[in-house]
Design an enzyme around this catalytic site. Structure first.
Site, PDB file in Angstrom:
ATOM      1  N   GLU A   1      27.908 -32.079 -14.184  1.00  0.00           N
ATOM      2  CA  GLU A   1      28.406 -31.199 -15.177  1.00  0.00           C
ATOM      3  C   GLU A   1      28.390 -32.129 -16.599  1.00  0.00           C
ATOM      4  O   GLU A   1      29.718 -31.607 -17.458  1.00  0.00           O
ATOM      5  CB  GLU A   1      29.557 -30.932 -14.656  1.00  0.00           C
ATOM      6  CG  GLU A   1      29.537 -29.553 -13.505  1.00  0.00           C
ATOM      7  CD  GLU A   1      28.489 -29.498 -12.859  1.00  0.00           C
ATOM      8  OE1 GLU A   1      28.148 -30.747 -11.169  1.00  0.00           O
ATOM      9  OE2 GLU A   1      27.505 -28.522 -12.539  1.00  0.00           O
TER      10      GLU A   1
ATOM     11  N   GLY B   1      26.595 -35.300 -10.312  1.00  0.00           N
ATOM     12  CA  GLY B   1      27.057 -35.853 -12.206  1.00  0.00           C
ATOM     13  C   GLY B   1      25.988 -34.245 -12.948  1.00  0.00           C
ATOM     14  O   GLY B   1      26.471 -34.833 -14.895  1.00  0.00           O
TER      15      GLY B   1
ATOM     16  N   ASP C   1      24.806 -22.533 -12.776  1.00  0.00           N
ATOM     17  CA  ASP C   1      24.869 -22.942 -12.631  1.00  0.00           C
ATOM     18  C   ASP C   1      24.805 -22.778 -10.869  1.00  0.00           C
ATOM     19  O   ASP C   1      25.590 -23.577 -10.060  1.00  0.00           O
ATOM     20  CB  ASP C   1      26.690 -23.681 -12.246  1.00  0.00           C
ATOM     21  CG  ASP C   1      26.381 -24.371 -11.039  1.00  0.00           C
ATOM     22  OD1 ASP C   1      26.101 -25.623 -11.556  1.00  0.00           O
ATOM     23  OD2 ASP C   1      28.031 -24.834 -10.894  1.00  0.00           O
TER      24      ASP C   1
HETATM   25 CA    CA Z   1      26.467 -28.110 -10.689  1.00  0.00          CA
END
Ligand code: CA
Length: 608
Positions: free
Chosen positions: A202, A200, A326
């Protein structure tokens, strides 16, 4: 069971052991024990853990199927997961007592006769409409303990089923799916505890590692992975008792941002009994836009070593401090030994092929960085890793531009920007892309060759930052992106990596991005799947392709192997999907001819 424990330590006796056990129906009456799981890497008649052993080396001592015989490897059976919904299949099967337990997309699990493929039972979890999996409706597999098979669901629950009947024995909520939590990893059993993380990152969730009693599902301890949050143990009545804060509040996070800091440990935890530590990787800090959160943002994008008794963080190593791309850090940290070339002494190490493109070797007793080198051809975000400080040498111009510098409304450090402050910061090109030099697909380590077999990808991305504010259950990125291939001919590359020299020993290119895991064998083979549908075997020493089989859909799951009645079996799940078609930009367009599926295949040598 005594026979099992004692004899299993003698590799030459393994075949004899398997035949002996086959005659003892009552041997498994108590079900799977913790000792069975600790021995999983060396007991070849079963696969009881994610990783073919809790260290996750994905190495089998079986060698009936080897470089010479693999040409006779043929399918024995195939089973379809059925249903109208297919999508990505990333499950690693478990094998116990002649049965296969395999999970499938949309939170399904099947029990099959491992010899014939006959269905024994299935369980389909009833999913609510509002689930928020970031990266397809996948599942990576189950855990097995006692009489129970346990797996996690897309609505962030754990379900334990009787292994023989498929009846639900307990069901527990990990967290509220409406907040963006989900669960896709295979749980791991460690010292009689069920270890799970969560997904989760994001959505601005708070990452957490939980330990439960696998027989009841009740929490034993919980350890948040964002610095500033409190850990808890639970007494027998379920009452929470504080067991220490994770780090120091605001030491590496500004303001209130740690309260929604992500760092979701969304992959399987591994365990090394030699040093009694659980290893798990943590995902990106939330939001992706790093200008909003000055500091290292612990314990995001890190390797964590946890004490199995309390969840206390014994050491941490942050692969990407202040992650702005990311890169996550969820890649598996795999225990291995090597001889130090200078001193000749044996080093207790761990290896990790990070999404950020560097391969890390750490001392697994204390986290000290021993080596770090690229395992992909192009890395933009950092010039290298400083082996003295253990920190990356950033290319600062490769951090996506600050959207707030372009506006008169620039907020003070750490303050949330005005909603209308700015639209888009400067876009920069970076390799690897956030889909990673390697992503969720687990690598393998062979103690015989000393190499890691890394399913790598060569791709980059345009990435830019935007203002964003936290809204419960909504995407919390503050970034935009387009993934791009770096080469015309290939994206995927299977690489044999020597963790001591830091050299790539051999590589095999693949047109589509590799997204399945790897298994290596004492038969000097490396097995891996491709999105084009092949399960392949290559020579572990040279990389020469020696066998392949078309499974009918893309393979994005890791293979397993076991033996029964003197025959070695190999299994892999097939079904294209996962993050690439959903997030892959220009790469998704390149591979949009690939078809979905959902099946498991089992192979053995053809007897002529
Ligand atoms: Ca990620």
């Amino acid at each position: 069971m005594k026979l099992n424990k004692n004899v299993a330590r003698v590799p030459g006796m393994l075949t004899v052991l398997a035949i002996a056990l086959a005659g003892f129906g009552q041997v498994h009456a108590a079900g799977v024990t913790d000792q069975d799981i600790v021995n999983d890497a060396i007991t070849t008649h079963q696969v009881l853990s994610n990783g073919l052993g809790t260290k996750g080396q994905r190495y089998t001592p079986l060698k009936q199927v080897n470089v010479d015989t693999v040409k006779d490897l043929v399918p024995v059976w195939s089973f379809s997961f059925g249903g109208e919904k297919q999508r990505g299949q990333q499950s690693q099967p478990l094998i116990y007592d002649g049965k296969m337990y395999v999970t499938a997309s949309y939170s399904r699990i099947f029990a099959l006769d491992a010899k014939t493929g006959q269905k024994l039972w299935k369980y389909e979890h009833r999913l609510p409409d509002g689930i928020m999996p970031c990266c397809d409706v996948i599942n990576r597999g189950a855990a097995i303990f006692g009489e129970l098979v346990i797996f996690g669901t897309l609505d962030a629950q754990l379900v334990a089923l009787n292994k023989d009947t498929g009846k639900v024995v307990w069901r527990e909520k990990i967290a509220d799916y409406k907040d963006g939590y989900s669960f896709t990893a295979a749980p791991q059993i460690v010292k009689g505890l069920l270890i799970t993380g969560n997904s989760g990152g994001e959505f601005g969730v708070v990452g957490r590692v939980d330990a439960r009693d696998p027989l009841t599902g009740k929490l034993v301890w919980t350890r948040p992975t964002v610095e500033g949050h409190m850990g808890f143990t639970y007494d027998k009545d379920g009452k929470a008792v504080e067991n220490g804060i994770s780090g120091t509040t605001n030491a590496t996070w500004p303001g209130d941002l740690w309260k929604t800091g992500g760092a979701a440990p969304w992959q399987t935890a591994y365990y090394d009994p030699d040093v009694n530590l659980i290893y798990i990787g943590t995902g990106n800090p939330s939001p992706w836009n790093s200008w909003l959160r000055p500091g290292d943002n612990l314990y995001s994008s890190s390797t964590l070593a946890l004490d199995p008794a309390s969840g206390k963080i014994v050491w941490h190593y942050q692969n990407t401090p202040h992650d702005g791309w990311d890169f996550d850090g969820v890649n598996e940290f795999i225990s291995f030994e090597y001889k130090d070339p200078k001193s000749g002494s044996v080093v207790k190490a761990g290896g990790k092929a990070d999404r950020n493109g560097f391969f890390y070797v750490n001392d697994r007793t204390n986290g000290k960085l021993l080596n770090a080198f690229p395992f992909v051809n192009r890395i933009d975000w950092a010039k290298g890793i400083d082996l003295e400080t253990g920190r990356p040498i950033y290319n600062e111009e490769k951090r996506p531009g600050n959207p707030f510098l372009q506006t008169a409304d620039k907020p003070a450090d750490g303050a949330a920007p005005a909603a209308d402050a700015q639209t888009k910061g400067e876009s920069v090109f970076n390799a690897p892309s956030f889909l990673g030099g390697k992503n969720q697909m687990p690598m393998a380590f062979s103690p015989e060759t000393g190499y890691f077999y890394v399913p790598a990808n060569e791709w980059g991305m345009d990435i830019w930052n935007e203002p964003v504010s936290f809204k419960r259950g909504a995407a919390y990125l503050g970034a935009g992106f387009t993934i791009k291939p770096l080469n015309e001919e290939y994206i995927g590359v299977m690489r044999a990596v020597d963790p001591v020299s830091g050299k790539v020993v051999w590589e095999v290119k693949n047109n589509a991005p590799l997204w399945g895991g790897v298994m290596t064998t004492a038969g000097n083979l490396v097995f891996y799947g491709t999105p084009e549908g092949y399960l392949k075997a290559v020579n572990a020493t040279t990389g020469e392709e020696v066998w392949k089989f078309q499974t009918g859909s893309g393979v994005i799951a890791p293979p397993v192997s076991w033996e029964e009645n003197g025959e070695q079996f190999i299994a892999v799940v097939s079904g294209w999907g996962g993050a690439v078609p959903l997030w892959g930009g220009d790469v998704a367009k390149r591979v949009n001819m690939l078809e979905q599926g959902g099946s498991v295949w089992v192979f053995k040598l053809h007897k002529s």
